[in-house]
Scaffold this active site. Structure first.
Site, mmCIF file in Angstrom:
data_model
loop_
_atom_site.group_PDB
_atom_site.id
_atom_site.type_symbol
_atom_site.label_atom_id
_atom_site.label_comp_id
_atom_site.label_asym_id
_atom_site.label_seq_id
_atom_site.Cartn_x
_atom_site.Cartn_y
_atom_site.Cartn_z
ATOM 1 N N LYS A 1 2.669 32.164 -20.709
ATOM 2 C CA LYS A 1 3.408 31.784 -19.407
ATOM 3 C C LYS A 1 3.212 31.483 -18.418
ATOM 4 C CE LYS A 1 7.428 29.738 -17.816
ATOM 5 N NZ LYS A 1 7.989 28.525 -17.881
ATOM 6 N N CYS B 1 10.286 28.394 -9.980
ATOM 7 C CA CYS B 1 8.685 28.812 -11.243
ATOM 8 C C CYS B 1 7.731 28.527 -10.540
ATOM 9 C CB CYS B 1 8.347 27.892 -11.805
ATOM 10 S SG CYS B 1 10.597 27.951 -12.757
#
Ligand code: SAJ
Length: 408
Positions: free
Chosen positions: A203, A257
């Site tokens: 991720k 993010c």
């Protein structure tokens, strides 16, 4: 029927909760924010995404519940924020730990906790496992931990929740497969089951890859500006090569993010994460670069007052209402450090007043400025080019088709 308690009803938790419920799972969404829970009970959602309201209606038809309390359930999905610590750039897992702690107060032997929040590689083994074991519970026996990082992009969340491939990390493959089955109730993409650390790292790597590629485009913009070359034309032509795909330069990288996750690698692997650190620095320098461009253009055009300049766009990217870590906020902070004030701001997606001199009316905003800096390429501005023809324009997103326009 399996019961799921989704913890944290923000940008990731809410769409996931309603997606699961709409596809027949028994879901309770939990959040500490009482006002938010009340709104959801009254069928009001706090952010806009295409297809979200329709899905919410289906979730309500399937009796989705909302509460401030943690519930007895079979599976807990934790989707709370994981910022980074400014001092050492490491992940701040405190919200996740708080959520785990509260789950442990209600769960029973054999329950599964799924962590959707992005965490740096090793966090689950180094931080969450010891936390659980300190309470006399055995991970893998009393309670199972799974990592299922999300991949959805704001602006296209519902479609991407259904279609994107996913990763599930679990130390026990049977548990990983159980969670895979849960996500398969709505996800049509491939779901890879792997171990916890690989899922954590994957991720972070995905977002770091994008950060580095955006940094390359931004560095090219600076190089081209230094020697008066057209970066957009150069990228357009270079991208005609079958193995080249350069991204778009811009005023900086925002969102919760891409501007955050690469720091986890820098914090955990100092001295090794060199290209990652360089990319972060380049992207973080872009608001300052925009400021320099603004001052050059002001001088050229004889604009003397900052108060005659308007920043268009407060959100971190086009056609969303999310302002987290937005380049415009970074630029305003930078101006404050330089003691510059009075600049005007407008964003059609941001209704509340969150910064000084923010306008709610586009016409009034235009009336009060001589120069407009396009910080976000909302469809709204693309559709209103006619209205800015008499302004000096600095277009940091390359969306303008007016005749005279300054670029990055
Ligand atoms: N940006 C550029 N140039 C580009 C592309 C983006 O300057 O060519 C800027 C955007 O304007 C924005 C920032 O970068 O300020 C990030 O925007 P984004 O659209 O690239 O990504 P996010 O942060 O909205 O979502 C990302 C996605 N990750 C990847 O594409 C690898 C999404 O799939 C993830 O789910 C999400 O992060 C997340 O939650 O981790």
């Amino acid at each position: 029927m399996v019961k799921v308690n989704v913890i944290g009803l923000g940008y990731i938790g809410l769409p996931t909760a309603i997606m699961l419920a709409a596809h027949g799972t028994d879901v309770v969404g939990t959040d500490i924010n009482m006002g938010l829970v009340e709104q959801l009970k009254n069928h009001i959602i706090h952010f806009n995404e295409s297809g979200m309201m329709e899905l919410f209606d289906q979730a309500i038809a399937h009796q989705i519940q909302f509460s401030n309390e943690y519930q007895k359930a079979d599976i807990y999905i934790i989707a709370v924020p994981t910022p980074y610590l400014r001092r050492d750039k490491k992940v701040d897992a405190s919200y996740v730990l708080k959520a785990v702690e509260q789950v442990l107060n209600v769960c029973v032997k054999g329950n599964i906790i799924v962590i959707e929040s992005t965490v740096s590689p090793g966090t689950i083994h180094k931080c969450i496992y010891p936390f659980i074991q300190a309470r006399g519970l055995k991970c893998g026996e009393d309670i199972h931990i799974v990592h299922a990082p999300e991949r959805i992009i704001p602006g296209c969340m519902i479609k991407e929740l259904e279609c994107n491939n996913r990763t599930i990390g679990a130390d026990d493959v049977r548990i990983g497969n159980r969670i895979k089955m849960l996500y398969q109730t709505f996800c049509k993409g491939d779901i890879v089951v792997t171990d916890l650390r690989t899922a954590e790292m994957t991720k972070v790597v995905e977002n770091t890859y994008r950060d580095i590629n955006i940094a390359f485009a931004n560095e090219l913009a600076k190089i081209c500006r230094a020697d008066d070359m057209d970066v957009y034309e150069i990228i357009r032509i270079a991208n005609m090569h079958p193995r080249v795909n350069i991204l778009a330069p811009g005023p900086g990288v925002g969102g919760h993010c891409i501007s955050v996750d690469p720091w986890f690698l820098v914090g955990d692997y100092p001295g090794l994460a060199n290209i990652v650190l360089a990319a972060r620095k380049i992207n973080d320098s872009m608001p300052e670069f925009v400021l320099e461009r603004m001052s050059e253009i002001m001088e050229k055009e004889g604009i003397k007052e900052t108060g005659k300049i308007g920043l268009y766009g407060l959100t971190y990217k086009e056609d969303v209402d999310d302002i987290r870590e937005s380049p415009t906020l970074q630029l305003l902070a930078c101006m404050k450090r330089h003691l510059a004030s009075g600049i005007k701001v407008y964003d059609p997606y941001v209704k509340g007043c969150i910064v000084e001199n923010q306008y709610q009316d586009f016409g009034e905003f235009l009336n009060d400025i001589d120069m407009i800096v396009i910080m976000t390429g909302h469809t709204h501005i693309i559709g209103n080019m006619d209205q800015i023809r008499d302004k000096v324009v600095l277009d940091t997103r390359n969306v303008c088709n007016v005749e005279k326009v300054y670029k990055l």
